[in-house]
Design a protein around this motif. Sequence first.
Motif, PDB file in Angstrom:
ATOM      1  N   ASP A  15       0.807  -1.229   0.000  1.00  0.00           N
ATOM      2  CA  ASP A  15       0.000   0.000   0.000  1.00  0.00           C
ATOM      3  C   ASP A  15       0.840   1.278   0.000  1.00  0.00           C
ATOM      4  O   ASP A  15       0.314   2.373   0.196  1.00  0.00           O
ATOM      5  CB  ASP A  15      -0.974  -0.005   1.190  1.00  0.00           C
ATOM      6  N   GLY A  16       2.134   1.130  -0.204  1.00  0.00           N
ATOM      7  CA  GLY A  16       2.981   2.318  -0.261  1.00  0.00           C
ATOM      8  C   GLY A  16       3.368   2.851   1.104  1.00  0.00           C
ATOM      9  O   GLY A  16       3.799   3.994   1.206  1.00  0.00           O
ATOM     10  N   TYR A  42      -0.504  -4.224  -5.617  1.00  0.00           N
ATOM     11  CA  TYR A  42      -0.769  -2.827  -5.244  1.00  0.00           C
ATOM     12  C   TYR A  42      -2.072  -2.425  -5.936  1.00  0.00           C
ATOM     13  O   TYR A  42      -2.263  -2.692  -7.120  1.00  0.00           O
ATOM     14  CB  TYR A  42       0.370  -1.921  -5.717  1.00  0.00           C
ATOM     15  N   ASN A  45      -6.213   3.331  -5.425  1.00  0.00           N
ATOM     16  CA  ASN A  45      -7.498   3.591  -4.754  1.00  0.00           C
ATOM     17  C   ASN A  45      -8.368   4.549  -5.576  1.00  0.00           C
ATOM     18  O   ASN A  45      -8.523   5.722  -5.256  1.00  0.00           O
ATOM     19  CB  ASN A  45      -7.231   4.156  -3.359  1.00  0.00           C
ATOM     20  N   LEU A  48     -11.555   6.276  -3.775  1.00  0.00           N
ATOM     21  CA  LEU A  48     -11.355   7.486  -2.961  1.00  0.00           C
ATOM     22  C   LEU A  48     -11.198   8.716  -3.865  1.00  0.00           C
ATOM     23  O   LEU A  48     -11.759   9.780  -3.591  1.00  0.00           O
ATOM     24  CB  LEU A  48     -10.134   7.326  -2.048  1.00  0.00           C
ATOM     25  N   LEU A  49     -10.475   8.536  -4.974  1.00  0.00           N
ATOM     26  CA  LEU A  49     -10.316   9.650  -5.912  1.00  0.00           C
ATOM     27  C   LEU A  49     -11.680  10.090  -6.447  1.00  0.00           C
ATOM     28  O   LEU A  49     -11.979  11.289  -6.532  1.00  0.00           O
ATOM     29  CB  LEU A  49      -9.413   9.234  -7.083  1.00  0.00           C
ATOM     30  N   LEU A  52     -13.649  12.003  -3.908  1.00  0.00           N
ATOM     31  CA  LEU A  52     -13.178  13.392  -3.758  1.00  0.00           C
ATOM     32  C   LEU A  52     -13.695  14.273  -4.898  1.00  0.00           C
ATOM     33  O   LEU A  52     -14.003  15.442  -4.698  1.00  0.00           O
ATOM     34  CB  LEU A  52     -11.649  13.427  -3.685  1.00  0.00           C
ATOM     35  N   ILE A  61      -9.679  16.723 -13.866  1.00  0.00           N
ATOM     36  CA  ILE A  61      -8.285  16.695 -14.324  1.00  0.00           C
ATOM     37  C   ILE A  61      -7.337  16.382 -13.161  1.00  0.00           C
ATOM     38  O   ILE A  61      -6.327  15.692 -13.310  1.00  0.00           O
ATOM     39  CB  ILE A  61      -7.911  18.030 -15.031  1.00  0.00           C
ATOM     40  N   GLU A  62      -7.731  16.866 -11.986  1.00  0.00           N
ATOM     41  CA  GLU A  62      -6.945  16.616 -10.777  1.00  0.00           C
ATOM     42  C   GLU A  62      -7.042  15.135 -10.383  1.00  0.00           C
ATOM     43  O   GLU A  62      -6.043  14.515 -10.005  1.00  0.00           O
ATOM     44  CB  GLU A  62      -7.524  17.502  -9.663  1.00  0.00           C
ATOM     45  N   ASP A  65      -4.836  13.254 -12.630  1.00  0.00           N
ATOM     46  CA  ASP A  65      -3.437  13.525 -12.286  1.00  0.00           C
ATOM     47  C   ASP A  65      -3.013  12.683 -11.074  1.00  0.00           C
ATOM     48  O   ASP A  65      -1.957  12.051 -11.073  1.00  0.00           O
ATOM     49  CB  ASP A  65      -3.303  15.028 -11.991  1.00  0.00           C
ATOM     50  N   TYR A  66      -3.866  12.671 -10.039  1.00  0.00           N
ATOM     51  CA  TYR A  66      -3.556  11.894  -8.839  1.00  0.00           C
ATOM     52  C   TYR A  66      -3.571  10.393  -9.141  1.00  0.00           C
ATOM     53  O   TYR A  66      -2.803   9.638  -8.554  1.00  0.00           O
ATOM     54  CB  TYR A  66      -4.529  12.228  -7.697  1.00  0.00           C
ATOM     55  N   ASP A  69      -0.298   9.646 -10.403  1.00  0.00           N
ATOM     56  CA  ASP A  69       0.675   9.663  -9.300  1.00  0.00           C
ATOM     57  C   ASP A  69       0.642   8.353  -8.530  1.00  0.00           C
ATOM     58  O   ASP A  69       1.677   7.773  -8.204  1.00  0.00           O
ATOM     59  CB  ASP A  69       0.360  10.802  -8.317  1.00  0.00           C
ATOM     60  N   LEU A  70      -0.580   7.916  -8.221  1.00  0.00           N
ATOM     61  CA  LEU A  70      -0.734   6.683  -7.441  1.00  0.00           C
ATOM     62  C   LEU A  70      -0.228   5.475  -8.220  1.00  0.00           C
ATOM     63  O   LEU A  70       0.386   4.567  -7.662  1.00  0.00           O
ATOM     64  CB  LEU A  70      -2.202   6.471  -7.036  1.00  0.00           C
ATOM     65  N   ASP A  73       3.461   5.544  -8.108  1.00  0.00           N
ATOM     66  CA  ASP A  73       3.847   5.159  -6.759  1.00  0.00           C
ATOM     67  C   ASP A  73       3.789   3.636  -6.615  1.00  0.00           C
ATOM     68  O   ASP A  73       4.724   3.013  -6.096  1.00  0.00           O
ATOM     69  CB  ASP A  73       2.845   5.803  -5.782  1.00  0.00           C
TER      70      ASP A  73
END
Lengths: 165, 155
Positions: A15-16, A42, A45, A48-49, A52, A61-62, A65-66, A69-70, A73
């Motif tokens: 899970d990082g 892995y 998630n 959760l995104l 949000l 777009i955010e 982007d996340y 990132d995930l 990661d």
Amino acid sequence: MTGQEPIKRILLYVDGSEACITAAQYGIALSKSMNAELIALYVVNISLLQELTKARIFVKIEEMDYEQDLEQDGKRYLRYISEMAKSKGLEITTELAKGVVNKVVSEKADNYKADLLVMGELDPVLSRSDSYHDEGELIFRKVKCSVLVVKNPDLVEQVFSNLDS
Amino acid sequence: MRISELLNESLITLSLQHRDKTGIIEELLDLAVQSGKIGHRSEALKAILDREALMSTGLEKGIAIPHAKSSAANEICMALGICREGVEFDSADGKPSQLIFFLLAPESAAVQNIKVLGQIARLTSDTSIVDALKAAGSSQEAFDIIRKAEGEIGF
């Protein structure tokens, strides 16, 4: 150990967190000693995104982007754990999935026919709300196979260091 | 990582001097800078304002969550501004914002960042907690409300 090992396949939940690296060290040690296949998983998630974004905290777009990132990661952690295993002479399978974390981990444990799920120490649960939302807690309760929650990082580090490569 | 692990009394203000969005963001940023978790103030401000430009983080029911990720942050940092009468934050329901949660995270902390945002969302979905925070008489009281809500000092 040879012959009819009770644990043939171990699923490692990544899970990082630092705790998942400790779990990986222990999972590698177990895998080697039991001659069991090790699969590191892995899960990005996504839920959760999306929550949000639904709550208007994120814009689309955010969220995307996340998600990237995930994903990066997750790849980084899986690569690191794979290298850790290689350094001890063990080849492992890695998988990066997306979705509702506890649901995906539970499904993957079934699909891989995992005999054991290895995961890092759970976050402290201090309120009822925590247990509803903590993915580690939910996984622990949801998976059908046995679960090993790895604690004591110092001891595990020693166990890992002493493994033959 | 909990909200109460990121906040403390010195990162909560009940005496916002500004009444405009940028001014408030700068005030909260200054609190975060004082905590030592932000290396480059101007870079951090740009990240937050760039995010605001995409769509205001002023939500409904008096909540605003200005946030961003930036290499200006050494670690995840948070500040909370409370203004009983409310401030203009270009909110989704057009009403003034009374609770402004400021959050800045390093680029490399995506997992923790979204977890904290999720926790803020959960915390602010509880009307009784939101009302209690809006009515808090001091930073200490506001911090205790959050700690209590997170279960650290029991229900």
